[in-house]
Design a protein around this motif. Sequence first.
Motif, PDB file in Angstrom:
ATOM      1  N   LEU A  57       0.844  -1.204   0.000  1.00 41.28           N
ATOM      2  CA  LEU A  57       0.000   0.000   0.000  1.00 41.28           C
ATOM      3  C   LEU A  57       0.880   1.255   0.000  1.00 41.28           C
ATOM      4  O   LEU A  57       1.939   1.277   0.641  1.00 41.28           O
ATOM      5  N   PRO A  58       0.434   2.308  -0.699  1.00 41.55           N
ATOM      6  CA  PRO A  58       1.249   3.527  -0.749  1.00 41.55           C
ATOM      7  C   PRO A  58       1.422   4.162   0.634  1.00 41.55           C
ATOM      8  O   PRO A  58       0.477   4.187   1.432  1.00 41.55           O
ATOM      9  N   GLY A  59       2.624   4.632   0.902  1.00 36.74           N
ATOM     10  CA  GLY A  59       2.890   5.343   2.159  1.00 36.74           C
ATOM     11  C   GLY A  59       3.311   4.445   3.301  1.00 36.74           C
ATOM     12  O   GLY A  59       3.657   4.930   4.380  1.00 36.74           O
ATOM     13  N   VAL A  60       3.291   3.126   3.101  1.00 40.43           N
ATOM     14  CA  VAL A  60       3.668   2.219   4.192  1.00 40.43           C
ATOM     15  C   VAL A  60       5.177   2.006   4.198  1.00 40.43           C
ATOM     16  O   VAL A  60       5.773   1.688   3.166  1.00 40.43           O
ATOM     17  N   ALA A  61       5.817   2.216   5.378  1.00 42.72           N
ATOM     18  CA  ALA A  61       7.267   2.029   5.474  1.00 42.72           C
ATOM     19  C   ALA A  61       7.614   0.632   5.969  1.00 42.72           C
ATOM     20  O   ALA A  61       8.573   0.016   5.511  1.00 42.72           O
ATOM     21  N   ASP A  62       6.807   0.121   6.921  1.00 38.79           N
ATOM     22  CA  ASP A  62       7.189  -1.137   7.544  1.00 38.79           C
ATOM     23  C   ASP A  62       5.961  -1.814   8.152  1.00 38.79           C
ATOM     24  O   ASP A  62       5.011  -1.149   8.576  1.00 38.79           O
ATOM     25  N   VAL A  63       6.001  -3.122   8.177  1.00 40.94           N
ATOM     26  CA  VAL A  63       4.967  -3.903   8.861  1.00 40.94           C
ATOM     27  C   VAL A  63       5.712  -4.874   9.756  1.00 40.94           C
ATOM     28  O   VAL A  63       6.525  -5.660   9.279  1.00 40.94           O
ATOM     29  N   ALA A  64       5.489  -4.765  11.063  1.00 47.08           N
ATOM     30  CA  ALA A  64       6.292  -5.595  11.967  1.00 47.08           C
ATOM     31  C   ALA A  64       5.455  -6.102  13.122  1.00 47.08           C
ATOM     32  O   ALA A  64       4.579  -5.388  13.628  1.00 47.08           O
ATOM     33  N   PRO A  65       5.710  -7.323  13.560  1.00 49.78           N
ATOM     34  CA  PRO A  65       5.004  -7.810  14.743  1.00 49.78           C
ATOM     35  C   PRO A  65       5.611  -7.190  15.994  1.00 49.78           C
ATOM     36  O   PRO A  65       6.811  -6.916  16.022  1.00 49.78           O
ATOM     37  N   VAL A  66       4.801  -6.918  17.015  1.00 45.77           N
ATOM     38  CA  VAL A  66       5.344  -6.495  18.310  1.00 45.77           C
ATOM     39  C   VAL A  66       5.475  -7.764  19.146  1.00 45.77           C
ATOM     40  O   VAL A  66       4.490  -8.413  19.455  1.00 45.77           O
ATOM     41  N   ALA A  67       6.714  -8.097  19.485  1.00 44.92           N
ATOM     42  CA  ALA A  67       6.961  -9.378  20.162  1.00 44.92           C
ATOM     43  C   ALA A  67       6.595  -9.325  21.640  1.00 44.92           C
ATOM     44  O   ALA A  67       6.193 -10.317  22.227  1.00 44.92           O
ATOM     45  N   LYS A  68       6.702  -8.150  22.247  1.00 42.70           N
ATOM     46  CA  LYS A  68       6.468  -8.040  23.688  1.00 42.70           C
ATOM     47  C   LYS A  68       4.991  -8.252  24.010  1.00 42.70           C
ATOM     48  O   LYS A  68       4.125  -7.955  23.187  1.00 42.70           O
TER      49      LYS A  68
END
Length: 338
Positions: A57-68
């Motif tokens: 998608l436009p404008g998205v820098a990163d997709v990451a799971p939050v492990a905590k």
Amino acid sequence: MTVVVMKEGATVREISTVLKKVESLGYRPHLSNGNGRTSIGLVGSGVAVSTEDILALPGVADVAPVAKPFKLGSREFRSAPTEVAAGSVVIGGEKIIMMAGPCSVESHEQTMTIAESVASSGGHILRGGAFKPRTSPYSFRGLGKAGLEILAEARRRTGLPIVTEVLSAHDVDLVCEYADIIQLGARNMQNFALLDELGRLTKPILLKRGLMSTIEELLMSAEYILAGGNPNVILCERGIRSFEKYTRNTLDISAVPILKRLSHLPVIVDPSHATGQRDLVAPVARAAIAAGADGLIVETHNDPDNALSDGDQSLTLPQFEQLMTDLRPIAAALGRSM
Ligand code: PEP
Ligand code: MN
């Protein structure tokens, strides 16, 4: 939980496209802005997320799971420090914020005397309990609504915002009407019904660490409030129970840098309940500021020997003024003002 980090300068339209996508997957999007970036947390249990689809998608820098286990409160979700505003006072910025006042609001005269002194010493926020959690039901339990009225009058006179405790979910709306910051005390840190109630507000919440709670449990309690939609949480280390008897509690000084590392939320220290003794308050307060606390909450009293609660750990009014003077060079050494 998954977090979508937008590019710096992502447009409103790009953000709203991501929000729609997140909702279509069955999640509640949770927005946070900091350092010029927007982060979107995927709250709830939707369908499995395809990282590639969202990255495309436009404008998205990163997709990451939050492990905590704590998500919205974590640095992974939001790297910029959160600043919580109470009136014109900002907690979590470069300025160290001093909250001071009596353990309990006892009378009109007592509160006005203390409030005026806190203000003239350079304190920023007035503390005072109207609903008091007491070990014994026969101890003074606070003036209730009348105490809140007195605090409001002290605020009118001094301009100081007020922080005061709520004990039960039943009183949340009442306390909210008067307080600039609502304190959730150590004994209620894991009162999940109350945490849920505070999550539906936008009023700042001062969340104190439980007597027997780990750092992670404190952050999980903060998560309840954040997940409810209230981003304005201030964490407070106030000492934990240990085998040591020379102090009322044992201040976990390392909790300050640990919380600052794990979380973007402001962290303050309560050297009064941590030590239980007046002569230990100043040295511990100095240590807390040196360790990186964003502020302190300190009990002060015009007549501590006759206080209705926590007199032994309350500073006299001149002692608080002296503490302010002593802390300024420590703050300056850390590049902070007071
Ligand atoms: C208080 O602030 O007076 C108080 C009761 O604190 P705690 O919940 O940390 O014991
Ligand atoms: Mn107290």
